[in-house]
Design a protein around this motif. Structure first.
Motif, PDB file in Angstrom:
ATOM      1  N   ALA A 195      14.649   3.947  -5.365  1.00 18.86           N
ATOM      2  CA  ALA A 195      15.979   4.041  -4.758  1.00 18.86           C
ATOM      3  C   ALA A 195      15.885   4.488  -3.301  1.00 18.86           C
ATOM      4  N   LEU A 196      14.994   5.413  -3.004  1.00 19.63           N
ATOM      5  CA  LEU A 196      14.822   5.905  -1.638  1.00 19.63           C
ATOM      6  C   LEU A 196      14.335   4.792  -0.710  1.00 19.63           C
ATOM      7  N   LEU A 197      13.407   3.985  -1.186  1.00 19.02           N
ATOM      8  CA  LEU A 197      12.882   2.883  -0.383  1.00 19.02           C
ATOM      9  C   LEU A 197      13.985   1.889  -0.017  1.00 19.02           C
ATOM     10  N   VAL A 198      14.821   1.553  -0.997  1.00 21.74           N
ATOM     11  CA  VAL A 198      15.912   0.607  -0.747  1.00 21.74           C
ATOM     12  C   VAL A 198      16.903   1.183   0.260  1.00 21.74           C
ATOM     13  N   LEU A 199      17.258   2.451   0.095  1.00 23.03           N
ATOM     14  CA  LEU A 199      18.247   3.100   0.960  1.00 23.03           C
ATOM     15  C   LEU A 199      17.786   3.130   2.416  1.00 23.03           C
ATOM     16  N   VAL A 200      16.534   3.463   2.647  1.00 17.70           N
ATOM     17  CA  VAL A 200      16.017   3.586   4.013  1.00 17.70           C
ATOM     18  C   VAL A 200      15.937   2.221   4.700  1.00 17.70           C
ATOM     19  N   CYS A 201      15.574   1.188   3.954  1.00 21.48           N
ATOM     20  CA  CYS A 201      15.341  -0.131   4.553  1.00 21.48           C
ATOM     21  C   CYS A 201      16.604  -0.964   4.738  1.00 21.48           C
TER      22      CYS A 201
ATOM     23  N   LEU B 224       4.769  10.928  -4.653  1.00 21.55           N
ATOM     24  CA  LEU B 224       6.131  11.454  -4.702  1.00 21.55           C
ATOM     25  C   LEU B 224       6.745  11.486  -6.094  1.00 21.55           C
ATOM     26  N   ALA B 225       6.403  10.510  -6.945  1.00 19.89           N
ATOM     27  CA  ALA B 225       7.038  10.449  -8.265  1.00 19.89           C
ATOM     28  C   ALA B 225       6.904  11.751  -9.054  1.00 19.89           C
ATOM     29  N   PRO B 226       5.733  12.421  -9.054  1.00 22.39           N
ATOM     30  CA  PRO B 226       5.638  13.682  -9.800  1.00 22.39           C
ATOM     31  C   PRO B 226       6.530  14.788  -9.230  1.00 22.39           C
ATOM     32  N   ARG B 227       6.945  14.659  -7.958  1.00 19.09           N
ATOM     33  CA  ARG B 227       7.756  15.700  -7.323  1.00 19.09           C
ATOM     34  C   ARG B 227       9.249  15.484  -7.547  1.00 19.09           C
ATOM     35  N   PHE B 228       9.642  14.275  -7.899  1.00 17.28           N
ATOM     36  CA  PHE B 228      11.045  13.958  -8.141  1.00 17.28           C
ATOM     37  C   PHE B 228      11.337  13.997  -9.636  1.00 17.28           C
ATOM     38  N   LYS B 229      12.443  14.626 -10.004  1.00 20.25           N
ATOM     39  CA  LYS B 229      12.815  14.645 -11.412  1.00 20.25           C
ATOM     40  C   LYS B 229      13.146  13.256 -11.924  1.00 20.25           C
ATOM     41  N   GLY B 230      13.557  12.379 -11.011  1.00 22.21           N
ATOM     42  CA  GLY B 230      13.836  10.996 -11.385  1.00 22.21           C
ATOM     43  C   GLY B 230      12.599  10.122 -11.415  1.00 22.21           C
TER      44      GLY B 230
ATOM     45  N   LEU C  40       0.825  -1.210   0.000  1.00 21.37           N
ATOM     46  CA  LEU C  40       0.000   0.000   0.000  1.00 21.37           C
ATOM     47  C   LEU C  40       0.858   1.258   0.000  1.00 21.37           C
ATOM     48  N   ALA C  41       1.866   1.293   0.874  1.00 26.08           N
ATOM     49  CA  ALA C  41       2.721   2.479   0.964  1.00 26.08           C
ATOM     50  C   ALA C  41       3.483   2.713  -0.324  1.00 26.08           C
ATOM     51  N   GLY C  42       4.008   1.631  -0.920  1.00 19.63           N
ATOM     52  CA  GLY C  42       4.741   1.782  -2.170  1.00 19.63           C
ATOM     53  C   GLY C  42       3.871   2.332  -3.281  1.00 19.63           C
ATOM     54  N   GLY C  43       2.637   1.829  -3.377  1.00 18.55           N
ATOM     55  CA  GLY C  43       1.729   2.314  -4.410  1.00 18.55           C
ATOM     56  C   GLY C  43       1.329   3.757  -4.198  1.00 18.55           C
ATOM     57  N   ILE C  44       0.981   4.094  -2.959  1.00 15.42           N
ATOM     58  CA  ILE C  44       0.562   5.465  -2.663  1.00 15.42           C
ATOM     59  C   ILE C  44       1.713   6.447  -2.815  1.00 15.42           C
ATOM     60  N   LEU C  45       2.902   6.054  -2.325  1.00 14.31           N
ATOM     61  CA  LEU C  45       4.070   6.926  -2.455  1.00 14.31           C
ATOM     62  C   LEU C  45       4.417   7.180  -3.918  1.00 14.31           C
ATOM     63  N   SER C  46       4.250   6.160  -4.753  1.00  7.18           N
ATOM     64  CA  SER C  46       4.568   6.347  -6.168  1.00  7.18           C
ATOM     65  C   SER C  46       3.652   7.377  -6.810  1.00  7.18           C
ATOM     66  N   ASP C  47       2.375   7.387  -6.391  1.00  8.13           N
ATOM     67  CA  ASP C  47       1.433   8.379  -6.923  1.00  8.13           C
ATOM     68  C   ASP C  47       1.712   9.776  -6.378  1.00  8.13           C
TER      69      ASP C  47
END
Length: 424
Positions: free
Chosen positions: A291-297, A278-284, A269-276
């Motif tokens: 990448a952020l999810l992997v780094l934090v975990c 945060l993705a528009p706010r990141f140039k990447g 759920l978090a991954g899906g919601i975050l993608s909707d």
């Protein structure tokens, strides 16, 4: 088609089907001690059974059935697949040796290969761009719920009636759900201008051409595949905790089942919601979120392999690892399918599943089983701990690096667009 007028109902149905598929797939993990003991299966054979057997069937058939779903009715493709995997799940309950189990699970994988490519492409059509990540995250709830339920079934129904009866019940449930789907048509939506795919040979050539020319998709697929090198840790979880951590098999099954349901669901759920969000706010775009999810975990997942079982970090690390894997699905699937033409979405997803099963599931589990057997022969203490720690570290480092590469290419592309527009 009338059923397409209710996207949420379609999503709910696909979630139930995905849940059942994941239970059928992972029930073998929940019964690992019982099945390996009764059928006299060693670590290498077990790794082959839960890994290589799947890529030999699931991976290859995901591409073929994905191409079929791009041309024909996706519900019918899914329904036919359900009938195949459910009948063979029943057959799994009758096996008497390793070879028979390999044959039965091979065909279970063949049927299940129809689901993800067809279902994700269907959801991409039915939901708007702003809601696709969330829809994908909800669909992929089937994975943690399925894995969790497989361990819970092993610790409850399986403990009372045995693993064979559990297989029979699951197979019958799949047949009941799959039959109506084989009668449903699938007219493509004109609103999305979705074209049907080409015949298999031409479709595969088009997909390979797309992957060669689209670095964002290529790097995202690579990161998604390599991040799944943590899969051997799931496959060998029961054996690792029983043999090297001294935990009770029934307790492990129940604990892992509950944690998969809770933290795997939160991850999806978090991954899906975050993608909707945060993705528009990141140039990447989505790759930056991944990448952020992997780094934090990552730190918590490494600690999980090193600390004793009475440490709070042990269960925190287990929870974070479950969360991380599932959090990748919504964003990765949306990124991959959203960057390719609609007529090849199922095929591209099928190809991604082939690579994932080939490198991370099949080779990963087989190599972990083989190396751990070799370490046992050499007299090394805690062999699975050593091998699984290396596997987890490779997944985190390599998966994260490819997500960063995809984000970098995406940023460079976005910066070059205004310049290109001025020249025109």
């Amino acid at each position: 088609m009338f059923w397409k007028k209710s996207p949420c109902a379609v999503l709910a149905t696909l979630m139930v089907i995905h849940l059942l598929a994941q239970v059928d797939r992972n029930i073998l993990l929940g019964f690992a001690p019982q099945i390996t003991g009764e059928l006299a299966i060693n670590n290498a054979q077990y790794g082959f059974l839960v890994g290589a057997v799947w890529v030999l069937s699931y991976g290859v058939m995901a591409v073929v059935l994905g191409a079929l779903a791009d041309r024909h009715s996706r519900p019918r493709v899914i329904g036919a697949g359900m009938l195949v995997w459910s009948v063979c799940t029943i057959a799994s309950g009758f096996v008497q040796n390793f070879e028979q189990m390999v044959a039965a699970r091979f065909m279970v994988a063949t049927g299940e290969a129809a689901l993800v490519p067809a279902a994700t492409a269907l959801l991409m059509e039915l939901f708007s761009q702003k809601r696709r990540g969330t829809a994908m995250g909800l669909f992929y709830l089937g994975i943690p719920l399925g894995i969790g339920c497989s361990f819970l079934l092993a610790g409850t129904l399986g403990a009372t009636h045995g693993w064979r009866t559990t297989f029979y019940i699951l197979g019958v449930a799949g047949i009941v759900i799959g039959l109506p789907l084989t009668l449903m048509g699938d007219r493509r939506s004109h609103a999305t201008v979705q074209e049907r795919g080409a015949p298999l040979k031409a479709q595969l050539a088009a997909v390979f051409g797309e992957l060669r020319g689209n670095r964002v998709v290529r790097y995202t697929v690579a990161g998604f595949v390599l991040a799944h090198l943590v899969y051997p840790g799931i496959s060998f979880a029961q054996l690792w905790m029983t043999r090297e951590r001294g935990m009770d098999p029934a307790t492990i099954a129940t604990t892992m089942g509950a944690m998969q349901i809770v933290f795997g669901s939160l991850g999806a759920l978090a991954g899906g919601i975050l993608s909707d969000r945060l993705a528009p706010r990141f140039k990447g775009g989505h790759a930056s979120v991944l990448a952020l999810l992997v780094l934090v975990c990552a730190p918590f997942m490494i600690a999980f392999r090193l600390v004793p079982t009475d440490s709070p970090l042990f269960y925190v690390g287990m929870a974070v690892g479950i969360f991380m894997v599932m959090s990748l699905y919504g964003s990765a699937t949306t990124a991959i399918q959203g960057a390719v033409p609609a007529r090849m979405r199922s095929t591209v997803m099928g190809f991604s599943m082939l690579l994932l099963n080939l490198f991370s599931v099949a080779l990963g589990t087989l190599i972990v089983g083989w190396i751990s057997d070799s370490l046992v022969t050499a007299g090394v203490a805690a062999p699975l701990t050593h091998v699984l720690l290396v596997s987890d570290m490779l997944a985190l480092v390599m998966g994260g690096c490819f997500f960063l590469l995809a984000a970098r290419v995406k940023r460079e592309s976005s910066r070059s667009l205004p310049v290109m527009g001025m020249k025109v």
